[in-house]
Each structure stands twice: as structure tokens, then as C-alpha cells.
Design an enzyme around this catalytic site. Structure first.
Site, short mmCIF file in Angstrom:
data_model
loop_
_atom_site.label_atom_id
_atom_site.label_comp_id
_atom_site.label_asym_id
_atom_site.label_seq_id
_atom_site.Cartn_x
_atom_site.Cartn_y
_atom_site.Cartn_z
N CYS A 1 0.65 -1.20 0.06
CA CYS A 1 0.09 0.13 -0.07
C CYS A 1 0.78 1.22 0.04
O CYS A 1 0.49 2.30 -0.74
CB CYS A 1 -0.89 0.04 1.15
SG CYS A 1 -2.29 -1.16 1.38
N CYS B 1 12.03 6.11 -7.47
CA CYS B 1 10.96 5.32 -7.91
C CYS B 1 10.05 5.13 -6.86
O CYS B 1 9.63 6.16 -6.03
CB CYS B 1 11.42 3.66 -8.34
SG CYS B 1 12.25 2.97 -6.71
#
Length: 413
Positions: free
Chosen positions: A191, A379
Site C-alpha cells: 500500500c 521510484c
């Protein structure tokens, strides 16, 4: 002889609306009162599950969580509040549960479940509810529940989708029948890196509480032998059969302690050759359209104190990286959903495909025009950006930096 139910006037008021159900009655409520449920995690799934287990009157809840409340938790971990940010989740959740139902006992364990402590923490538990968010804990939970012979209620959420099942060694399949091999670190999303819609935690967490109540009371049919798949985009559940694999009986010795650094993060490169480079964020105004026009690109000297990995504090606050382009190596859908202002999207999969197609090489050269210039890559969590930097180093780029923690670390600033 049947022991008569033992309820106070307050308990009759608290549980009367469910005790009048013929399937439950006073005997079912007494089973809930006598039960001891171990819950791993007071996070997205644990939060609603804990609330409804407390409301249902589960007599003793063993709450296992070693984390602290963060602002980013609050959209889905509804057992906590803004005022409790920075406090242990276990303490925060226990406080809310006791305020909801003062008749129950909440045992707080501010530790991570490991192979070393799992058997003792779960001793005497009627049911194990697994709301953990990492594979090391999930496999430890499964092995421990199997040894104890107790049902293991499990759920997982990501994005708009969820999975849920009830495992029970000796009576039904177990977690290892669904996922026989623990995934390698960095190969599965979570998540923090891929995102999740908050209400999804409520859908699945309350469903896990329902399964727990059924297991304790014997009401209905538990979700064993199948996996429920839910998608919030359609609001539909689908159920896939799950068959147990032959296995040796669970050993009574303690399982080896998992390494705490083996937690999955979203950093799996995906195939993508379309939309090679995405433009800068619409809210960014300082990033030049053509990086070759930058006259003050920072070049790190030989005496630079920085290694390959830098922090966002280094990048934004040190002053050493002023003018250094910020390159987002995630996939286009991730970049479009949320990116750091001013960043340019150059996919890891494109960087790894250099030499296969001249047009790909040209795109890399356009975005990274000077091999001696400095570039900072990020990223979702830091794994893909490091891979990209290492690949570019082999192509002759000399001053590359990977931002530790990726977008998750930036959001935490």
C-alpha cells in the site's frame, strides 16, 4: 450441565441486539465473551476488525503491533485519530476499543510477531486474525496457527482490490497452499508504494471480523477452502476454490525467525515500450523542457561525500543538488497518479532495453543528454531507481544518484 450465561446489565444492553438473533443467542454471546482472539496489526485491516470484535464482545483481544501512528495511515486506519499521530498503534487502538466497550480486555503487545515470540504470544488464542502487511509476518502467522491448530483469518488489500480467506490446518487449506513460496523482496506491491483506497480496508477488515465471529460461535459457514476476491471498482465478490496440498504435520519446534528486512515493496519493473518518456508534472514550473539547455547542471567532483544512494534531505536541503534533474523511473500509470513536482518520467524498462532499439536509445539520450552530468533517480521505494542507476553506470554515465525510500520517503517529508 450447561453453565448459565454470565452477563451484567451493561452487557445485556451492549449485545442485546445481536443476542436476539436465534442463530447466536445468549450461548453464542457467551462464546464470544470467553474467546481470546489474537490480532496482528492495528493498521488498515486490523483497525476495522478490532473495532467490530470489540463491539461484538470478544472477551480478550491480544493486539500485536510494533508500529506508530502516521498521518498517512488515517485515511484507512480509522481506529486512530490525528491527535494520536506519533503514538504506538497498539496503545491507540486499545484506547479506542476500551472506549467503545469497557467490558472487554485488551492485551497490548508492542512487538513484531517473529518466529521467536509467535508461539508464546498466540498461546491460548481461539482465533488468529492476520492484518499484517508483509510476507515474513504472514508466513510466521501461518506456521504458528498451524502448530496451534487454530483458524487463521487472513486478508490483503491493494489499490481497489482485496483477497480474504480462512485457513485452518487439519481442517482446511492454509496460507502456504495459496502462496507456497515467499516472494522475493521487491517483487510484490504494497500500500505504501502502490496505493490503496481507504474504504477498501473497511470492507475487508469488517469481513474478517465477521469470519472470526462465525468461527467462535459456530454460526454459519466460514470462508475455508476458497479465496474471496473483491474489487471496489465493481463492488463484487468472487470466490475461487482452494485445495490443500499434502504436507507433513506441523512441527512443535519454533519456526526460524524471519529477517525483518525481507519485507515486500513495489519495485517490480513491468514491460513497457509505449509512452517511453512522460512530461513533467503539470504543477511544476521550474523544470526546463529540454535538459540539454541547462547550463548549470551539477557535476559531482571526485571529493564528493555522496555515494550512489542519497536522501531527499540531501537532494532538497543540502544545496549540493541544485539544478540536478529529477528522473522518475516508475511506470506511466504510477507517474500520472502521483509524482514529485518537476520530475521527468523515464521508465526502468526502457533503460534496461538500451541497445535493443535505436529509438529507445535516442529517448534516453534526449532525457539524459550529458553522461558527465548528475541525475537523481527515484521510484516507489528505492529499488527500481537503484537498479536504473546501476544500469546507467554501465552505459558510461558517471554521476548518478538513487533517492532512498522513493516516493514513500518524499511523502513522509
Amino acid at each position: 450441565m450447561t453453565v448459565p450465561p454470565d452477563f451484567s446489565p451493561l452487557e445485556y444492553k451492549l449485545y442485546g441486539r445481536q443476542m436476539i438473533l436465534p442463530e447466536l443467542g445468549q450461548s453464542g454471546q457467551q462464546k464470544l465473551k470467553d474467546a481470546r482472539v489474537a490480532v496482528i496489526g492495528a493498521g488498515g485491516l486490523g483497525a476495522p476488525a478490532l473495532l467490530y470484535l470489540a463491539g461484538a464482545g470478544v472477551g480478550t483481544v491480544v493486539l500485536i503491533d510494533d508500529d506508530e501512528v502516521e498521518i498517512s495511515n488515517l485515511h484507512r486506519q480509522v481506529i486512530h485519530s490525528f491527535a494520536r499521530v506519533g503514538t504506538p498503534k497498539a496503545d491507540s487502538a486499545a484506547q479506542t476499543m476500551r472506549e467503545l466497550n469497557p467490558t472487554i480486555t485488551v492485551q497490548v503487545i508492542k512487538e513484531r510477531l517473529t518466529g521467536a515470540n509467535a508461539d508464546s504470544l498466540l498461546q491460548g488464542a481461539t482465533v488468529l486474525v492476520d492484518g499484517s502487511d508483509n510476507f515474513a509476518t504472514r508466513y510466521t502467522a501461518s506456521r504458528t496457527a498451524s502448530r496451534a491448530g487454530i483458524p487463521h483469518v487472513w486478508g490483503a488489500i491493494l489499490g481497489f482490490d482485496a483477497q480474504m480467506s480462512v485457513f485452518w490446518n487439519g481442517r482446511a487449506p492454509v496460507y502456504e497452499d495459496l502462496y507456497p513460496v515467499e516472494p522475493a523482496p521487491g517483487s510484490v506491491p504494497n500500500c505504501a508504494t502502490a496505493g490503496v483506497i481507504g474504504a477498501l480496508a473497511g470492507v475487508v477488515g469488517t469481513s474478517m471480523a465477521m469470519e472470526t465471529i462465525k468461527l467462535i460461535t459456530g454460526v454459519g459457514q466460514p470462508l475455508t477452502g476458497q479465496v474471496g476476491y473483491y474489487t471496489g471498482l465493481t463492488g463484487r465478490w468472487e470466490y475461487i476454490p482452494l485445495v490443500a496440498s499434502p504436507r507433513e504435520p506441523a512441527k512443535t519446534s519454533k519456526a526460524p525467525e524471519p529477517k525483518l528486512d525481507e519485507r515486500p515493496t513495489l519495485d517490480e519493473p513491468q514491460n513497457a515500450t509505449q509512452g517511453l518518456v512522460q512530461g513533467t508534472s503539470q504543477i511544476a514550473t521550474q523544470q526546463p523542457k529540454n535538459l540539454s539547455d541547462i547550463s548549470n547542471i551539477f557535476r559531482v567532483g571526485e571529493a564528493s561525500p555522496y555515494g550512489l544512494d542519497i536522501t531527499f534531505d540531501d537532494y532538497f536541503d543540502s544545496g549540493d543538488f541544485a539544478g540536478v534533474p529529477l528522473i522518475d523511473v516508475r511506470e506511466p500509470h504510477e507517474f500520472e497518479a502521483l509524482s514529485i513536482p518537476g520530475a521527468i518520467n523515464l521508465l526502468l524498462s526502457v533503460i534496461e532495453s538500451v541497445g535493443e532499439n535505436r529509438s529507445i536509445d535516442q529517448e534516453i539520450e534526449r532525457v539524459l543528454p550529458e553522461k558527465l552530468a548528475a541525475y537523481a533517480l527515484y521510484c516507489a521505494a528505492g529499488v527500481r531507481s537503484r537498479t536504473a542507476a546501476q544500469k546507467l553506470l554501465t552505459l558510461g554515465y558517471g554521476n548518478l544518484y538513487s533517492l532512498e525510500g522513493g516516493l514513500s520517503a518524499w511523502l513522509a517529508r
